[in-house]
Write an enzyme that holds these catalytic residues in place. Structure first.
Site, mmCIF file in Angstrom:
data_model
loop_
_atom_site.group_PDB
_atom_site.id
_atom_site.type_symbol
_atom_site.label_atom_id
_atom_site.label_comp_id
_atom_site.label_asym_id
_atom_site.label_seq_id
_atom_site.Cartn_x
_atom_site.Cartn_y
_atom_site.Cartn_z
ATOM 1 N N HIS A 266 0.846 -1.314 -0.155
ATOM 2 C CA HIS A 266 0.030 -0.096 -0.031
ATOM 3 C C HIS A 266 0.937 1.228 -0.139
ATOM 4 O O HIS A 266 2.135 1.201 0.322
ATOM 5 C CB HIS A 266 -0.810 0.006 1.265
ATOM 6 C CG HIS A 266 -0.003 -0.100 2.568
ATOM 7 N ND1 HIS A 266 0.368 -1.073 3.248
ATOM 8 C CD2 HIS A 266 0.462 1.296 3.315
ATOM 9 C CE1 HIS A 266 1.071 -0.732 4.010
ATOM 10 N NE2 HIS A 266 1.202 0.734 4.148
ATOM 11 N N HIS B 215 5.979 5.974 -1.184
ATOM 12 C CA HIS B 215 6.336 4.764 -1.366
ATOM 13 C C HIS B 215 5.433 3.399 -0.958
ATOM 14 O O HIS B 215 4.647 3.670 0.049
ATOM 15 C CB HIS B 215 7.503 4.848 -0.502
ATOM 16 C CG HIS B 215 7.226 4.819 1.077
ATOM 17 N ND1 HIS B 215 7.110 5.890 1.838
ATOM 18 C CD2 HIS B 215 7.415 3.761 2.138
ATOM 19 C CE1 HIS B 215 6.673 5.674 2.774
ATOM 20 N NE2 HIS B 215 7.145 4.565 3.040
#
Length: 187
Positions: free
Chosen positions: A42, A126
């Site tokens: 995620h 990220h």
């Protein structure tokens, strides 16, 4: 309960990244890294930490408002990077300005709900792939994934996710994530 706000990539993007990461996991030294499970991949927008359950109704109301104030945007998994030799990650490309805006809105929603947030830092999109308990040279891994260009998809949802930490001493145990609530982006 331990919570964070996130954008979850679709199954096709996760599968594509998984195929790209597979050969990287065979590089020398890769067995010493703690690789994250693809089911947990995620883009964290805001880490809330432990949140008192009495704050949840207000938090959910404010997260919903943040989602509705943000239009859906294009995104894709792109390239790789590292944090201090301790975390290897895949980056993002596409609507990064909107992703950052959504991260700021999720952070503000948590603060205004009474969640004590850590010091605000510049958002870096990220998706964590691996971690190390001690600093290691992650250059071969970032080089191997640096040219990765994932498929385009539309980020259309803000998710509030519960994190259950792994049991200490159990080899291979991973954190478990469960979506508590999700809101569509836009009106």
């Amino acid at each position: 309960m331990r919570l964070f706000a996130a954008v979850l990539p679709p199954a096709e993007a996760v599968e594509e990244l998984y195929r790209a990461v597979a050969p990287v996991r065979a590089l020398p030294g890769a067995v010493d890294l703690r690789w994250t499970a693809r089911e947990s991949w995620h883009y964290t927008l805001a880490f809330l930490g432990e949140v008192d359950e009495e704050l949840l109704p207000e938090l959910e109301r404010r997260m919903e408002r943040a989602a509705h104030r943000t239009d859906p945007f294009p995104l894709r998994v792109h390239g790789a990077g590292r944090f201090d030799g301790r975390a290897l990650w895949a980056g993002a490309a596409g609507g990064l300005d909107t992703l950052r805006l959504l991260a700021e809105r999720a952070d503000a929603a948590a603060r205004r709900s009474g969640v004590p947030m850590e010091e605000h830092r510049r958002y870096t999109a990220h998706l964590t792939l691996a971690r190390s308990r001690v600093p290691v040279d992650l250059t071969p891994y970032t080089a191997a994934l640096g040219g990765f260009e994932g498929l385009h998809w539309e980020a259309g949802e803000l998710s509030l996710v519960r994190s259950r930490l792994p049991v200490d001493g159990v080899p291979g145990e991973q954190p478990r994530y469960e979506v508590v609530r999700a809101w569509p982006l836009g009106r």
